[in-house]
Design a protein around this motif. Structure first.
Motif, PDB file in Angstrom:
ATOM      1  N   GLU A 149       0.831  -1.196   0.000  1.00  0.00           N
ATOM      2  CA  GLU A 149       0.000   0.000   0.000  1.00  0.00           C
ATOM      3  C   GLU A 149       0.868   1.249   0.000  1.00  0.00           C
ATOM      4  N   ASN A 150       0.247   2.383  -0.361  1.00  0.00           N
ATOM      5  CA  ASN A 150       0.898   3.695  -0.303  1.00  0.00           C
ATOM      6  C   ASN A 150       2.165   3.760  -1.151  1.00  0.00           C
ATOM      7  N   CYS A 182       4.297   1.442  -1.887  1.00  0.00           N
ATOM      8  CA  CYS A 182       5.399   0.672  -1.320  1.00  0.00           C
ATOM      9  C   CYS A 182       5.599  -0.605  -2.142  1.00  0.00           C
ATOM     10  N   GLY A 200       1.628  -2.720   7.594  1.00  0.00           N
ATOM     11  CA  GLY A 200       1.410  -1.447   8.272  1.00  0.00           C
ATOM     12  C   GLY A 200       2.613  -0.851   8.960  1.00  0.00           C
ATOM     13  N   GLN A 201       3.789  -1.465   8.861  1.00  0.00           N
ATOM     14  CA  GLN A 201       4.966  -0.937   9.543  1.00  0.00           C
ATOM     15  C   GLN A 201       5.530   0.296   8.850  1.00  0.00           C
ATOM     16  N   LEU A 202       5.248   0.476   7.562  1.00  0.00           N
ATOM     17  CA  LEU A 202       5.814   1.577   6.787  1.00  0.00           C
ATOM     18  C   LEU A 202       4.704   2.467   6.262  1.00  0.00           C
ATOM     19  N   ASN A 203       4.967   3.772   6.213  1.00  0.00           N
ATOM     20  CA  ASN A 203       4.029   4.704   5.603  1.00  0.00           C
ATOM     21  C   ASN A 203       4.799   5.873   5.003  1.00  0.00           C
ATOM     22  N   ALA A 204       4.088   6.707   4.258  1.00  0.00           N
ATOM     23  CA  ALA A 204       4.724   7.776   3.495  1.00  0.00           C
ATOM     24  C   ALA A 204       5.370   8.839   4.367  1.00  0.00           C
ATOM     25  N   SER A 205       5.016   8.911   5.639  1.00  0.00           N
ATOM     26  CA  SER A 205       5.582   9.937   6.514  1.00  0.00           C
ATOM     27  C   SER A 205       6.945   9.551   7.074  1.00  0.00           C
ATOM     28  N   HIS A 206       7.383   8.330   6.850  1.00  0.00           N
ATOM     29  CA  HIS A 206       8.641   7.866   7.414  1.00  0.00           C
ATOM     30  C   HIS A 206       9.844   8.525   6.728  1.00  0.00           C
ATOM     31  N   LEU A 220       9.869   3.183  -1.328  1.00  0.00           N
ATOM     32  CA  LEU A 220       8.861   3.944  -0.591  1.00  0.00           C
ATOM     33  C   LEU A 220       9.097   5.425  -0.866  1.00  0.00           C
ATOM     34  N   ASN A 221       8.030   6.139  -1.157  1.00  0.00           N
ATOM     35  CA  ASN A 221       8.141   7.558  -1.506  1.00  0.00           C
ATOM     36  C   ASN A 221       9.088   7.769  -2.687  1.00  0.00           C
TER      37      ASN A 221
END
Length: 508
Positions: free
Chosen positions: A59-60, A62, A91-97, A174-175
């Motif tokens: 997701e997001n 990734c 769910g451990q990673l998201n775009a804000s990291h 990611l990102n």
């Protein structure tokens, strides 16, 4: 997400949840099983295929990729591909990291996988210890009395269940940033293509072996003799100084003469992590490979330009194939063929090519053209052409080495191609069949080593110097002087093929 993760970790057979994860369609995978060549040249597998890979889109935005190289069984590979994806895609990673956050999550994921695997075999190890206590010490199993044979057979079964280990290289996007985590001897290469057609290849990270000075320093800090370890080469039957699993080395290192003085575990599962590297505006591709692939190529052609030759071959296959899976498989099959032909040639490097391990190649595309858009499809490896890299040799002295193909020449051939042995020279010892076509430049790159570099030509300059904007004047035949000095190439080619036709390859 958290409930799903807890449920996954509590199950004994987490073998199916990844079936619901969407596969990434921007990558392709090729593979080949290990083999040893018989006296007749036929290849026979020594053991079942033990490599593995993953290629998921989370997701997001990734993406998660990995290539795993197992040994003494595929238990660790299977366990790792399941658990590692669970530690990174639930769910451990998201775009804000931040970059630091992502590196921390990757480090934690590898740590959890290592501990989870060793915990998962605790009961089996306890059973093994109990069974061994019932057998006389120092007596080979085949010499045991009949009443103890059943116990010995059970020991062998349990041993097979818990033995083995794996090395891994993992890529996370990611990102629109690339992160590489490596444990052991698998390899990650990224190729970036510029607007003028130059391809630059960069190896991200270094192989974790006794040849790695950073690894020797780490081991020396534990009180070990780095020179002795380097001389030994193999550690518990493997040359990697970092690996997942392998309980014999992790639990029994104090009983090993080489490591008995170590203050703590010398063989670790901690990954070397690089990134994030921005992928904005990048055209090229990422290669993740098990060490069986590049080691087979090194055995056939020498280690100097394995990275460059792999990238050149991928680029050539991209021009021919319409899918990344086809590209990856064609590259793997080409390396297998080169390895076999070198063995069959009986020449200098034949003794280096008596066997090869499992090969796995994963290619992640970044807007690189497929299906004839990149170059002339008439001269490619799949149709018998041979790539001759002419470039600065690959160096393994830097933690992130940037090397590049200065020029790759594809020599056309008629009918099936045969490749012979290859030394540090860039020309094969076996002669491809020449046609009336000239060598065609298909790849160009610049060298980005911080160290001083040398070119292939004897005077230290591959490209002839031209003053200012002086216009080139044609000769009496209407031709101008070549920009590239092929003298060294023609000399090497002709010297290696004097036993063929009387025709000498040279400028037209």
């Amino acid at each position: 997400m958290a409930v799903q993760r807890r449920r996954l970790m509590q199950t004994d057979q987490p073998q199916s949840w990844t079936d619901d994860l969407p596969l990434c369609r921007l990558c392709g995978v090729g593979s080949a099983v290990n083999c040893v060549y018989g006296a007749d040249g036929k290849a026979v597998a020594e053991h079942p295929y033990e490599d593995g890979y993953m290629r998921f889109q989370g997701e997001n935005g990734c993406f998660l990729y990995g290539v795993f190289n197992g040994y003494d069984g595929s238990q660790v590979v299977n366990f790792m591909s399941q658990r590692l994806s669970a530690e990174l895609l639930l769910g451990q990673l998201n775009a804000s990291h931040s970059d630091a956050d992502v590196r921390r999550v990757l480090l934690q994921a590898f740590d959890v996988v290592e501990k989870s695997f060793l915990e998962s075999i605790d009961d089996a190890l306890a059973e093994r210890a109990n069974l061994l206590s019932q057998l006389p010490e120092g007596v080979p199993f085949h010499q045991l009395p009949q009443q103890l044979q059943q116990i010995a057979e059970r020991v062998s079964v349990v041993e097979q269940e818990v033995s083995g280990g794996a090395t891994a290289v993992v890529a996370l996007i990611l990102n629109n940033k690339l992160y590489i985590a490596n444990v052991g001897t698998n390899r990650a290469l990224i190729c970036k293509s510029s607007s003028d057609g130059q391809n630059q290849v960069t190896q991200i990270g270094m192989d974790h072996t006794a040849e790695n000075e950073d690894e020797l320093f780490r081991l020396a800090q534990l009180g070990l003799d780095g020179a002795r370890i380097k001389q030994a080469g193999l550690i518990g039957g493997q040359n990697s100084t970092r690996r997942i699993g392998d309980y014999r080395v992790k639990y029994g290192y104090s009983d090993m003469d080489l490591f008995s003085a170590s203050k703590s575990k010398p063989i670790i599962a901690e990954p070397e992590i690089h990134g994030g590297h921005s992928l904005d505006g990048v055209t090229g591709f990422l290669l993740l490979m098990s060490d069986g692939l590049y080691k087979a190529l090194e055995a056939a052609h020498g280690p100097e330009q394995a990275n460059q030759e792999l990238v050149a071959t991928v680029a050539a296959e991209c021009a021919q194939q319409t899918s990344l899976d086809a590209v990856a498989q064609a590259v793997v099959e080409r390396v297998c063929r080169l390895h076999h032909d070198t063995f069959a040639s009986g020449r200098e490097r034949a003794k280096e090519c008596q066997r090869h391990e499992d090969m796995t190649l994963l290619i992640r595309n970044f807007n690189y053209p497929l299906g004839g858009e990149a170059c002339d499809p008439a001269l490619t490896p799949t149709q018998g052409g041979r790539l001759y890299p002419v470039s600065v040799p690959y160096s393994s002295n830097q933690s992130t080495s940037k090397t590049s193909v200065t020029l790759s020449l594809v020599m056309p051939s008629q009918g099936p191609m045969t490749n012979g042995s290859h030394t540090s020279s860039t020309v094969d010892e076996t002669t491809p069949t020449l046609t009336n076509q000239s060598p065609t430049a298909t790849l160009q790159s610049t060298n980005t080593h911080t160290q001083s570099s040398s070119s292939s030509s004897g005077d230290g300059s591959l490209f002839r110097h031209r003053g200012g904007s002086h216009a080139l004047q044609p000769d009496e035949n209407g031709r101008v002087e070549a920009y590239v000095d092929f003298t060294s190439f023609y000399r090497l080619w002709s010297s290696q093929h004097q036993d063929s036709a009387a025709t000498v390859l040279g400028p037209l």
